[in-house]
Design an enzyme around this catalytic site. Structure first.
Site, PDB file in Angstrom:
ATOM      1  N   VAL A  85       3.022 -13.357  15.028  1.00 22.26           N
ATOM      2  CA  VAL A  85       4.176 -13.561  15.850  1.00 22.26           C
ATOM      3  C   VAL A  85       3.804 -12.616  17.150  1.00 22.26           C
ATOM      4  O   VAL A  85       2.193 -11.933  17.029  1.00 22.26           O
ATOM      5  CB  VAL A  85       5.455 -12.584  15.410  1.00 22.26           C
ATOM      6  CG1 VAL A  85       6.228 -12.814  16.735  1.00 22.26           C
ATOM      7  CG2 VAL A  85       5.742 -13.301  14.346  1.00 22.26           C
ATOM      8  N   GLU A 179      -4.149   9.050  -6.365  1.00 18.29           N
ATOM      9  CA  GLU A 179      -4.997   7.647  -7.074  1.00 18.29           C
ATOM     10  C   GLU A 179      -6.625   7.921  -7.562  1.00 18.29           C
ATOM     11  O   GLU A 179      -6.837   7.615  -8.530  1.00 18.29           O
ATOM     12  CB  GLU A 179      -4.025   7.184  -7.140  1.00 18.29           C
ATOM     13  CG  GLU A 179      -2.532   6.759  -8.558  1.00 18.29           C
ATOM     14  CD  GLU A 179      -1.704   6.293  -7.463  1.00 18.29           C
ATOM     15  OE1 GLU A 179      -1.451   5.741  -6.302  1.00 18.29           O
ATOM     16  OE2 GLU A 179      -0.604   6.523  -8.031  1.00 18.29           O
TER      17      GLU A 179
END
Length: 431
Positions: A85, A179
């Site tokens: 867009v 992580e």
């Protein structure tokens, strides 16, 4: 039904974005047979929380990025388009999006914006060229290629070069940073059988700041036991080839040698959020996120909704559960299952993060908390549940068994390459 009117296509609902929020809204609309056009800049739905596992070779990228069309193929009212867009006329309810065949215009009855957020570098945009982020599949592939390169070169390097190659800095001790730091250590020890240096830098006084208390302290201690240097109340002030400069809140400055720097600190809203803000007059916060109304509408436009990481509402966390719940909420308003103007209320189902193999933290509420193996199993179960498609779940289980129980890394068997090659030392110095 979609139709073309004077060169402008018309759709009952247009969804922009194919993340957790966009897909949750799409599936909810389908329950009432509401037709919609979903516009996505990529043909895949990205399971972003597992990007670090692609980067560290635990999972192949195909396991966390199934095609959107495949996910929605049973939804008769689904019309999936590939495009970006580039303009929106909020008054006439028309948006323009670029496709491979040129620009197209579409008039919407309702618009759901769900394009997520980008990485923030807190005013130091040059850091983007000097670090590795984890927001897209290509990001994960670039980091994976970098990891493979440094371990391969280190195997035959002299001691000084070897130390430099096997030094990593991870910026940001949120779930992604924790992580990544933990997996780098696991990867080096169990797959490459080499010692590495990993420093985790966090500006807040705790690891996993949203968790707080005993869970943050458990995460810090677990990382430290695994050999990760945890630097709290510390900020990155400069990055150059092979070196990261950090400063503590007390003003103490030091340099950390690092061949690889992973940036996971902070987010900012992307270009579509700026387009919406300009088109609707909606205010934004410092990160460019839309300050949406309680019912998730944007500005004074009852036909425009925004959800997920591109928005800010009541301090709700920028996580996938929030986006999914918001997506279902606005879809329920559109399909008349809720009254227009109904405020969105977030149901906090808890948070979790993996630290290393068999070690994690899970917080359901202020009283119910888990750490260690039980929390790790809960993390596996939740992420398996949200993985899209039986095949993805089955393959993920096999890959996790290979990576966590054995010493293999299924992701390193991929033949795919990032669209842009990993940067060489000379390229990074030039940047």
């Amino acid at each position: 039904m979609q139709h073309v009117d004077a060169g402008i296509e018309t759709a009952e609902v247009v969804i922009v974005g194919s993340g957790f929020g966009g897909l949750a809204a799409a599936k909810q609309l389908s329950k009432s047979g509401v037709n919609y056009v979903l516009i996505s800049s990529t043909p895949e739905h990205l399971f972003q929380p597992l990007l670090y596992q692609v980067a560290t070779g635990v999972l192949p990228s195909t396991d966390i990025a199934p095609p959107i069309a495949g996910i929605l193929h049973r939804h008769k009212g689904a019309d999936v388009r590939l495009g970006k867009v580039v303009d929106i006329d909020a008054e006439d309810a028309v948006l323009t999006y670029e496709t491979a065949d040129g620009p197209r215009r579409i008039r919407y009855g309702s618009l759901i914006a769900a394009t997520g957020a980008n990485q923030s570098y807190f005013g130091r945009d040059d850091f983007a060229r000097k670090t590795f982020s984890l927001k897209t599949i290509d990001d994960a592939k670039r980091l994976r290629a970098q990891i493979e390169r440094v371990f391969t070169e280190a195997a035959t390097a002299d001691p000084d070069s070897r130390e430099r190659l096997l030094s990593f800095v991870v910026v940001g001790a949120g779930p992604t940073g924790v992580e990544v730091a933990g997996q780098l250590k696991e990867l080096a020890k169990r797959h490459y059988h080499q010692e590495i240096s990993v420093s985790l830098v966090e500006g807040a006084p705790a690891v996993l700041p949203p968790f707080g208390g005993s869970l943050s302290e458990y995460a810090r201690e677990s990382l430290a036991r695994n050999g990760v240097e945890v630097l709290l109340d510390t900020f990155v002030t400069d990055i150059e080839a092979g070196k990261v400069t950090v400063k503590t809140k007390d003003g103490v400055e030091r340099g950390i040698g690092a061949e690889t720097v992973v940036w996971s600190a902070g987010v900012q809203a992307g270009g579509f959020a700026r387009l919406l803000a300009e088109a609707t007059g909606c205010e934004t916060d410092r990160a460019g996120r839309l300050l949406i109304n309680p019912d998730c509408t944007v500005g004074g436009h009852a036909d425009i909704y925004a959800i997920g990481d591109m928005t800010s509402l009541n301090g709700y966390p920028g996580q996938s559960p929030t986006a999914m719940q918001e997506g279902r909420h606005v879809a329920d308003i559109i399909r008349r299952k809720k009254q227009p103007g109904t405020p969105f209320v977030y149901w906090d189902k808890g948070s979790m993060a993996v630290i290393s193999r068999f070690s994690a933290v899970t917080k359901l509420n202020d009283k119910v908390k888990f750490t260690g193996f039980i929390a790790w199993m809960a993390w596996l179960a939740v992420h398996l549940f949200y993985l899209v498609g039986f095949r993805n779940r089955f393959v993920a289980v096999v890959s996790w068994l290979v990576a966590f129980i054995g010493t293999g890394r299924p992701g390193f068997a991929e033949t795919e390459k990032p669209t842009a090659a990993p940067r060489s030392d000379s390229e990074r110095r030039a940047a």
